[in-house]
Structures are given as C-alpha cells and as structure tokens.
Design an enzyme around this catalytic site. Structure first.
Site, PDB file in Angstrom:
ATOM      1  NE  ARG A  42      43.323  48.748  49.169  1.00  0.00           N
ATOM      2  CZ  ARG A  42      42.352  49.408  48.557  1.00  0.00           C
ATOM      3  NH1 ARG A  42      42.653  50.441  47.784  1.00  0.00           N
ATOM      4  NH2 ARG A  42      41.093  49.050  48.701  1.00  0.00           N
ATOM      5  CD  GLU A  50      39.454  56.322  44.684  1.00  0.00           C
ATOM      6  OE1 GLU A  50      40.360  56.427  43.851  1.00  0.00           O
ATOM      7  OE2 GLU A  50      39.127  55.252  45.224  1.00  0.00           O
ATOM      8  NE  ARG A  70      42.532  58.108  49.984  1.00  0.00           N
ATOM      9  CZ  ARG A  70      42.784  57.738  48.737  1.00  0.00           C
ATOM     10  NH1 ARG A  70      41.868  57.932  47.808  1.00  0.00           N
ATOM     11  NH2 ARG A  70      43.928  57.190  48.418  1.00  0.00           N
TER      12      ARG A  70
END
Length: 416
Positions: A261, A348, A388
């Site tokens: 991304r 998140e 993450r």
RNA sequence: GGAGAAGUGGGUGAGCGGCUGAAACCACAUCCCUGCUAAGGAUGCGUAUGGGUAACUGUACCGAGAGUUCGAAUCUCUCCUUCUCCA
C-alpha cells in the site's frame, strides 16, 4: 456497485442511506437521471436496430428471388445513419453512468452507527484483560531494535521509508504466525489458497479498489498490473464472472500474502515502527455465500480472528465501525483492536466486512438458485495482520529487562 | 525474442457472409416406459439487458476491441491467451 434497479425503485430510501455515508445527494440524483436517460436511449436504439435487422433479412430474400433492391437499399442506408447517432448517444450515456456508478460506495446497513471517524466506532466487547506491568512497558520499535528482531534503517536502505527487515527470532516469529494462523483457519473450514501478488485492473474494479483509489496502489510501469493491497482482491476475484452452483456455497478461503500500500493519505501517521508499512504480511479470510448465509459466516469470521488472538493470549476488543469509518465496499464492518501496552491503547489488527452483493455485482459472481442466477454475498477479513500481531506480542510479552517471552501456541512452530 | 496453429454454449465439436444464438454428441433437469441397477423414449437446458402478470418477445454476446458489408461466429486489422517448432 449498488443495485441500480433498486435505486430506481426506491430512490428516497436508498439515497438517504447513501447520504449517511457522505455521498453527495446531487451525485445520486444524477445517477438516477442518467440511468433513466440510458434506458430511453437503449430502447430507442434497439427499436431502430430491430428495424435494420428485419430490413436486412428482407434484403437477403430479395436477392435470392432476384428482385430489385435499390429502393430497399436506400431505406436501409438512411436508417443506418439514424442508428449510428442513436448508438453514439447510448454509448456516451453508458460510459457516464458507469463512471458515476463505479464511484458510489456500498449502502451501509441500517444498524451501522452514524459517525464521523474512528472515534465514533462502537465497542461491542472486550476479550481478555490487559495485564498490569510493574514497570513502564516499552513501545514495540524499541523492543524490536533492542532484541535485534527488526531493522528499520536497513529496510529504508533497501527500498524507502516504511519498509523494514526482520532478523532472527523476529523473522521466525513472522513465519510461525503465518503458519499458525493458516492452520487455525483451515481447522475452521477455510480452504487454503495461494494467489498472485499482482492483479489486473478488472480484479481491482471487482473488489472496489478501482477506479476510485488508484493512488493507494503500486502500479507496474507500463503494464496494467498492480501489487495487491490485500489478498481480498485476488481471492474474491477467483470466481469473477462465474456462475457457481448452490452446492458449492459457501466458499470459505484463507490466504497468506504480502500486501502493498502506498499509504497515500497517511503522511505523518505511525511513522515509527511497523504499524503502517508499505509492505506487510497478512493472512486473510474470504467467503462467498448465499445472501441468507452471509451474516452467520460474518460472525464466524469475526470469532475466528478473535479466537486467534485469544489463543495467543492477546487482549483485544471488538468494535463496530461507524458510517464515517466504513470502507468503500462494505455494508458493515467489525474491527478487532489489539491491546498495545507500550502505546497504552487498542489498535486495529483485523477488519472484517460483509460487502453483501456489492462486490459480486461488480465482479459478476453469481450462483444458480434453481433457474435464477443470484448475486452471491462476499465477505473478507484479516486473520490477522502479521506485523501488527508481532507488535502486539512484543509489547504484551515484554519483560522488565527488555526480553520478550514467546506465546505458548507458537512454540511448536519455532521448534521449541 | 522469431515462426506457425488455434480460441464457438457446462464438456467434445460442426459451421467459414443471410435460412445459425448457433448442428450433433456427452453431461444435466423433468416426465414416461421398463423393471432390476443398467438401458430405452419425450421434452427442456447459455448469459446480460429492455417490454410483458405470464406465455412470450426486442436487443446484444461465438477470446477482447475496432473495421468492411444492407447483413459477420464466418472477411480485415490490433490486442490477449493457449499449443507446436526455432533461437
């Protein structure tokens, strides 16, 4: 793509719902008008075409019978000019309509809470209680560097900012997490697939990343190919332009891929550490289902992701996204946020969405229900973002001396 | 990289300017017959979109796009994909 027939039939209700997601009312109105105009133009063109076809048939008969065709030819030629004009009008309208329709997001479900941004998301529940530290917990980048797990500078050297390199136990843990998650998902009935990391424009239009979000994607120079921003794109599009049989639904799949991304709008956010990287690993869940099954599968996917975190003994909470935070293709989305003691907040780690028939309509994924072909529902969710998760392990499993414990469930994957 | 060949409905495969949205066969579905597990018969069976309560019907689609023609699955061009041969 939203259902234009539905929009036409129930304009007020649909446009009200779309406005909750911030779509300009004039934009929707324009879509409706264009749709009506296109229908007229099409019908007009088709009438002319039908006439042309029948005259052409006559033409053939005349020739066979040896009749004079000059008068007929004149009529046919005259009609041809009119047809071409009608066709032009129709094509232009079609193109305009497509441009508008493809840029309109999915209709949010009624139970999606109103809100501006992530601060208005609604917490559904917390799972596991964050543990108390007898010292001030460090942030993951510090732990990662101290333990020699992640090298941020060398990532930049090889590529550019927001790239990193994992070494030793850091690299091993990533691999262990990927395997653990894939196995976990397999046991839950998701078939493992391995897919290309490059996809074409059609695939990205199918899942809704294009045409609107081209700036977020890495595009191959001179080719109409893009690096995938998520496995959702190749996996969902596996069945693009197909009609599945009812028996093969639901299709539940899981895939590990790297994701790429540009993070175009994220300048200044999470610049440190590996929360927001240009390339990251992710294990994804994707499902295609009959409409009536999609909510049950959605719940299944949320619990699957949550259960992985529970197995890793990572405290997390489940959050319902508000209209302002909802993605382009989603009808509703549930996020899972993992507790990061170093940052002293939930972040998140997974996002699970039901797009209902929005992507299916774009990607033309249908199934045969008796005689009729019906759009499937498509769902996708991370389970989980690997980087993450590694961050969460580092911060939650840290000791006062800066060392990091290894979660029990991962030990078999590390030969421990 | 160079040279050839090919891409037709779920599958095999015919068609090579009008009678073809597309033969035939297989698969599939429903019904009938039979009666014993394998066979026979009838009918139906692509997608998208418009009209119609429906039966039905208009339009488009034979890898994709453009062109020639009154008319294209069939002719021309470009692209894509697959196969074979060469470097």
């Amino acid at each position: 793509m939203i259902d234009l027939k539905l929009l036409q039939k129930d304009f007020d209700a649909i446009s009200t719902k779309l406005m909750r997601k911030g779509v300009d009312a004039a934009f929707i109105e324009n879509l409706k008008l264009k749709n009506e105009a296109l229908k007229k133009a099409k019908s007009n063109f088709e009438t002319l075409q039908a006439l042309q076809n029948s005259m052409s048939k006559e033409f053939g008969m005349y020739k066979r019978e040896g009749k004079d065709i000059s008068e007929l030819k004149q009529r046919v030629d005259a009609n041809k000019i009119v047809i071409n004009e009608a066709l032009d009008i129709q094509r232009n309208l079609q193109e305009e309509l497509e441009n508008i329709a493809m840029a309109i997001p999915n209709i949010p479900d009624d139970n999606v809470p109103d809100g501006k941004d992530e601060n208005d998301n609604v917490e559904i529940k917390k799972v596991l209680t964050p543990k108390e530290f007898s010292f001030t917990p460090k942030e993951h980048w510090e732990l990662a560097e101290d333990n020699g797990w992640i090298d941020f500078e060398r990532g930049v050297k090889l590529a550019t900012s927001r790239f990193s390199v994992s070494f030793g136990m850091g690299a091993k843990l990533e691999r262990a997490l990927i395997n653990f998650m894939l196995n976990f998902n397999s046991k839950r009935g998701f078939e493992e697939v391995s897919v290309p990391a490059l996809v074409n424009r059609t695939a990205l239009e199918g899942t809704g990343q294009l045409p609107k979000f081209e700036d977020d994607l890495y595009k191959m120079d001179g080719l109409d190919l893009f690096l995938i921003p998520t496995a959702e794109v190749p996996v969902t599009n596996l069945y693009q332009d197909e009609i599945l049989s009812a028996e093969e639904l639901p299709k539940k799949m899981t895939a590990y891929t790297s994701c790429f991304r540009k993070e175009a709008g994220a300048a200044g956010r999470d610049t440190r550490g590996m929360i927001r990287q240009h390339q990251f690993h992710k294990v994804e869940l994707v499902a295609l289902s009959k409409p009536e099954e999609s909510e049950a599968i959605f719940d299944d996917m949320v619990s699957c992701a949550s259960d992985i975190l529970t197995a890793l003994e990572l405290p997390h909470r489940i959050v319902n996204l508000c209209t302002g935070d909802l993605g382009f293709s989603a009808a509703h989305t549930t996020d899972i946020e993992v507790w990061l003691p170093g940052q002293d907040q939930y972040r998140e780690i997974s996002s699970i969405s039901n797009t209902r028939d929005f992507q299916a309509r774009r990607a033309k994924i249908r199934y045969k229900d008796g005689k009729k072909n019906i759009m499937v529902h498509t769902l996708n969710g991370s389970s989980l973002a690997v980087g993450r998760t590694l961050v969460a392990i580092m911060e939650n499993y840290q000791n006062e001396d800066g060392s990091i414990d290894i979660p029990e469930v991962l030990k078999p994957y590390l030969g421990m």
